[in-house]
Structure formats: C-alpha cells, structure tokens
Design a protein around this motif. Structure first.
Motif, PDB file in Angstrom:
ATOM      1  N   GLU A  49       6.523  38.465 -41.149  1.00  0.00           N
ATOM      2  CA  GLU A  49       7.328  37.588 -39.761  1.00  0.00           C
ATOM      3  C   GLU A  49       6.506  36.219 -39.556  1.00  0.00           C
ATOM      4  O   GLU A  49       5.578  35.895 -40.280  1.00  0.00           O
ATOM      5  CB  GLU A  49       7.005  38.067 -38.577  1.00  0.00           C
ATOM      6  CG  GLU A  49       7.307  39.408 -38.630  1.00  0.00           C
ATOM      7  CD  GLU A  49       8.610  39.710 -38.363  1.00  0.00           C
ATOM      8  OE1 GLU A  49       9.224  38.760 -37.906  1.00  0.00           O
ATOM      9  OE2 GLU A  49       9.553  40.341 -38.541  1.00  0.00           O
ATOM     10  N   PRO A  50       7.327  35.268 -39.672  1.00  0.00           N
ATOM     11  CA  PRO A  50       7.063  33.862 -39.640  1.00  0.00           C
ATOM     12  C   PRO A  50       6.197  33.334 -38.047  1.00  0.00           C
ATOM     13  O   PRO A  50       5.686  34.173 -37.428  1.00  0.00           O
ATOM     14  CB  PRO A  50       8.567  33.040 -39.467  1.00  0.00           C
ATOM     15  CG  PRO A  50       9.220  34.281 -38.677  1.00  0.00           C
ATOM     16  CD  PRO A  50       9.076  35.478 -39.406  1.00  0.00           C
ATOM     17  N   PHE A  60       3.199  19.492 -29.012  1.00  0.00           N
ATOM     18  CA  PHE A  60       3.631  19.831 -30.648  1.00  0.00           C
ATOM     19  C   PHE A  60       3.834  21.314 -30.975  1.00  0.00           C
ATOM     20  O   PHE A  60       2.633  21.646 -31.041  1.00  0.00           O
ATOM     21  CB  PHE A  60       3.573  18.609 -31.896  1.00  0.00           C
ATOM     22  CG  PHE A  60       3.896  17.444 -31.588  1.00  0.00           C
ATOM     23  CD1 PHE A  60       4.241  16.562 -31.291  1.00  0.00           C
ATOM     24  CD2 PHE A  60       2.820  16.544 -31.048  1.00  0.00           C
ATOM     25  CE1 PHE A  60       5.216  15.536 -32.097  1.00  0.00           C
ATOM     26  CE2 PHE A  60       2.849  14.964 -30.590  1.00  0.00           C
ATOM     27  CZ  PHE A  60       3.579  14.879 -31.178  1.00  0.00           C
ATOM     28  N   THR A  61       4.717  20.950 -31.404  1.00  0.00           N
ATOM     29  CA  THR A  61       4.810  23.256 -31.752  1.00  0.00           C
ATOM     30  C   THR A  61       5.465  22.872 -33.318  1.00  0.00           C
ATOM     31  O   THR A  61       7.128  22.400 -33.250  1.00  0.00           O
ATOM     32  CB  THR A  61       6.167  24.322 -30.921  1.00  0.00           C
ATOM     33  OG1 THR A  61       5.101  23.675 -29.535  1.00  0.00           O
ATOM     34  CG2 THR A  61       6.060  25.772 -30.995  1.00  0.00           C
ATOM     35  N   ALA A  62       5.284  24.081 -33.830  1.00  0.00           N
ATOM     36  CA  ALA A  62       6.127  23.824 -35.556  1.00  0.00           C
ATOM     37  C   ALA A  62       6.351  25.292 -36.063  1.00  0.00           C
ATOM     38  O   ALA A  62       5.229  26.244 -35.153  1.00  0.00           O
ATOM     39  CB  ALA A  62       4.961  23.053 -36.205  1.00  0.00           C
ATOM     40  N   GLY A  63       7.019  25.492 -36.765  1.00  0.00           N
ATOM     41  CA  GLY A  63       7.827  26.699 -36.812  1.00  0.00           C
ATOM     42  C   GLY A  63       9.256  26.862 -38.097  1.00  0.00           C
ATOM     43  O   GLY A  63       8.897  25.937 -38.553  1.00  0.00           O
ATOM     44  N   PRO A  64       9.913  27.778 -37.773  1.00  0.00           N
ATOM     45  CA  PRO A  64      11.021  27.812 -39.379  1.00  0.00           C
ATOM     46  C   PRO A  64      11.696  26.436 -38.662  1.00  0.00           C
ATOM     47  O   PRO A  64      11.382  26.478 -37.799  1.00  0.00           O
ATOM     48  CB  PRO A  64      11.034  29.470 -39.067  1.00  0.00           C
ATOM     49  CG  PRO A  64      10.413  30.045 -38.459  1.00  0.00           C
ATOM     50  CD  PRO A  64       9.118  28.855 -37.564  1.00  0.00           C
ATOM     51  N   LYS A  92       1.561  34.308 -34.426  1.00  0.00           N
ATOM     52  CA  LYS A  92       1.948  34.997 -35.588  1.00  0.00           C
ATOM     53  C   LYS A  92       2.141  36.844 -35.089  1.00  0.00           C
ATOM     54  O   LYS A  92       0.964  37.851 -34.506  1.00  0.00           O
ATOM     55  CB  LYS A  92       1.477  35.478 -37.313  1.00  0.00           C
ATOM     56  CG  LYS A  92       2.182  36.078 -37.762  1.00  0.00           C
ATOM     57  CD  LYS A  92       1.119  36.250 -39.060  1.00  0.00           C
ATOM     58  CE  LYS A  92       1.781  37.015 -40.384  1.00  0.00           C
ATOM     59  NZ  LYS A  92       3.284  36.503 -40.932  1.00  0.00           N
ATOM     60  N   GLU A  93       3.920  37.384 -35.402  1.00  0.00           N
ATOM     61  CA  GLU A  93       3.488  38.579 -35.160  1.00  0.00           C
ATOM     62  C   GLU A  93       3.026  39.601 -35.254  1.00  0.00           C
ATOM     63  O   GLU A  93       4.221  38.581 -36.835  1.00  0.00           O
ATOM     64  CB  GLU A  93       5.152  38.710 -33.571  1.00  0.00           C
ATOM     65  CG  GLU A  93       5.113  40.637 -33.666  1.00  0.00           C
ATOM     66  CD  GLU A  93       6.823  41.015 -32.776  1.00  0.00           C
ATOM     67  OE1 GLU A  93       7.051  42.035 -33.015  1.00  0.00           O
ATOM     68  OE2 GLU A  93       7.411  40.152 -31.865  1.00  0.00           O
ATOM     69  N   LEU A 133      -1.204  38.009 -32.859  1.00  0.00           N
ATOM     70  CA  LEU A 133      -2.436  37.521 -33.457  1.00  0.00           C
ATOM     71  C   LEU A 133      -2.006  35.246 -33.153  1.00  0.00           C
ATOM     72  O   LEU A 133      -1.126  35.084 -33.417  1.00  0.00           O
ATOM     73  CB  LEU A 133      -2.153  37.562 -34.860  1.00  0.00           C
ATOM     74  CG  LEU A 133      -3.448  37.528 -35.318  1.00  0.00           C
ATOM     75  CD1 LEU A 133      -4.385  38.094 -35.219  1.00  0.00           C
ATOM     76  CD2 LEU A 133      -3.514  37.673 -37.007  1.00  0.00           C
ATOM     77  N   GLU A 134      -3.030  35.534 -32.829  1.00  0.00           N
ATOM     78  CA  GLU A 134      -3.262  33.555 -32.239  1.00  0.00           C
ATOM     79  C   GLU A 134      -4.372  33.533 -32.758  1.00  0.00           C
ATOM     80  O   GLU A 134      -5.524  34.202 -32.268  1.00  0.00           O
ATOM     81  CB  GLU A 134      -3.114  33.474 -30.448  1.00  0.00           C
ATOM     82  CG  GLU A 134      -3.506  32.125 -30.427  1.00  0.00           C
ATOM     83  CD  GLU A 134      -3.073  31.743 -29.021  1.00  0.00           C
ATOM     84  OE1 GLU A 134      -4.257  31.197 -28.798  1.00  0.00           O
ATOM     85  OE2 GLU A 134      -2.075  31.836 -28.322  1.00  0.00           O
TER      86      GLU A 134
END
Length: 233
Positions: free
Chosen positions: A26-27, A43-47, A152-153, A160-161
């Motif tokens: 998972e991303p 700020f939040t980053a991701g796919p 992340k899931e 999970l953090e």
C-alpha cells in the motif's frame, strides 16, 4: 507469503525500510509541520493522486494559478469556507505541488499567489523514487517544528504511523515492560474511546499501530513480530 521489502522517505528526509512476510504494497503519506514566514504550516506528501483527491474532497474546480516550480508543477486552488454561526467567509488556498510520482499538499489562509510563492521559496522541495522531502532554509526563517510522520496502512494488521524517536516519545513510554519483537519493544495501550492500540519503540523509531476492525487484537504482536523496520538518514 514471501517476504516483501519497501522503502519510504518522510518529508524531513528520514528513510524507512520495511521488510516482512506481510502485505507492504500500500502507498503511504508523510506529514510535517514547518515554521515558515512566521507561520506554522503543515505539509502532507503522498502519491501523485493525493492533490487531486484533496481538491475533489473540498469541491474545488480549476486552479486559480498553475506554474512550473522547483522541478514540478504548482497549482493553487481557491476554496470557500463559511462559518455557520458568524457567517464569516474565508477563502483559503489549497496548494498542490506535483512531481513525477508524488505530490505535496498544504492549505494556507489569507495569502495570495505571490505570498504563497514567497513562503514556498523558504523550503526546498525534492523528489526521489521513495517520496518527497522538504529542506527548510534557516536563512529565510524556516525550520521543522518536529520530526515528520509517515502513515501507511498494512492490510491484515492496521494503520502504522512511524516517526523518528525523540526524548518526548521516550517520556511517553508506559511504565510496564513491553513484548520484545524484531524491531524493538511492543507495548499495548488504550485510546480514549477504549479502542486498543500499540506502540513499537526502538532506538531510532517510534511507531504506533492501530489495528483494523477485522484484526484480532491478540494477533497484533505476532504480526508486528514479522515486520522489520529500519530508519536511515
């Protein structure tokens, strides 16, 4: 299941290596607070899809401005928020930076496009195959407020953090002894609503695990024990 291995980079440059015979495909997203221009900005980053997903959730349409910025594309959207009781209307900016594989999102209040650009110039944005990183410019008065988190899931386990372990984390450790697992010591605790969660502490990493509703709580230590975590950078 054969062992899988993934690497994710958090916004503060910390790199997390996860390995185990559980589903790790998972991303993930990473979040960090930066003091920039006298403001505390998250700020939040991701796919790459993260920016579009946030824009859609806020109901915003076309960007007010779109330009090339720090080897990516920067889009500034204007949204409308109305406070029901006072009738006060605010028009915060949704700011989305898009790279080749990842995107970066923040929301800023009371700033025009020129001010947004000025603030973003106080942090350097860089992208690698493992994620986006920020580098605040101390000469511009920018600095991280605290270590970045990575979320992340993990199917079959839960949410999970991860973050770099700090002295503040150490002070939060429960007074009882945890269970020894491959990546550190695992503690069980309870959220305010009575739901169980777990803390995994090592010399370098602080992790929390919130089990999925379908995850038998008694199986969490065994599942976490099949996971190896390392932090570099």
């Amino acid at each position: 299941m054969a062992a899988s291995f993934v690497t994710h980079r958090a916004l503060d440059g910390g790199t997390y290596h996860l390995e185990g015979d559980i589903d790790l495909q998972e991303p993930c997203t990473s979040a960090v607070e930066v003091v920039a221009g006298g403001r505390l900005v998250e700020f939040t980053a991701g796919p790459a899809s993260l920016g579009d997903d946030v824009a859609a959730s806020l109901g915003v349409g076309s960007p007010e401005s779109e330009l090339t910025f720090q080897k990516g594309t920067l889009r500034v959207f204007r949204s409308v928020e109305r406070e029901p009781r006072s009738g006060l209307v605010e028009r915060p900016s949704l700011v989305v930076w898009c790279g080749e594989r990842h995107s970066l999102v923040t929301r800023l209040y009371g700033m025009g496009v020129a001010e947004v650009l000025g603030l973003l110039r106080s942090v350097r944005i860089a992208e690698s195959e493992y994620g986006v990183t920020l580098q605040p410019d101390p000469s511009a008065g920018s600095a991280f407020a605290r270590p970045a988190t990575l979320v992340k899931e993990v199917p079959g386990l839960g949410l999970l953090e991860l973050s770099r372990r700090t002295k503040e984390h150490t002070a939060q450790l429960p007074p009882w002894k945890g269970v020894a697992v491959a990546s550190g010591e695992l503690f069980r605790d309870t959220l305010s609503d009575g739901s169980p969660f777990f803390v995994l502490s090592s010399t370098a990493i602080w992790a929390t695990v919130v089990p999925l509703a379908s995850t038998p709580v008694e199986k969490v230590p065994e599942l976490v024990g099949r996971l190896t975590l390392r932090h570099t950078g």
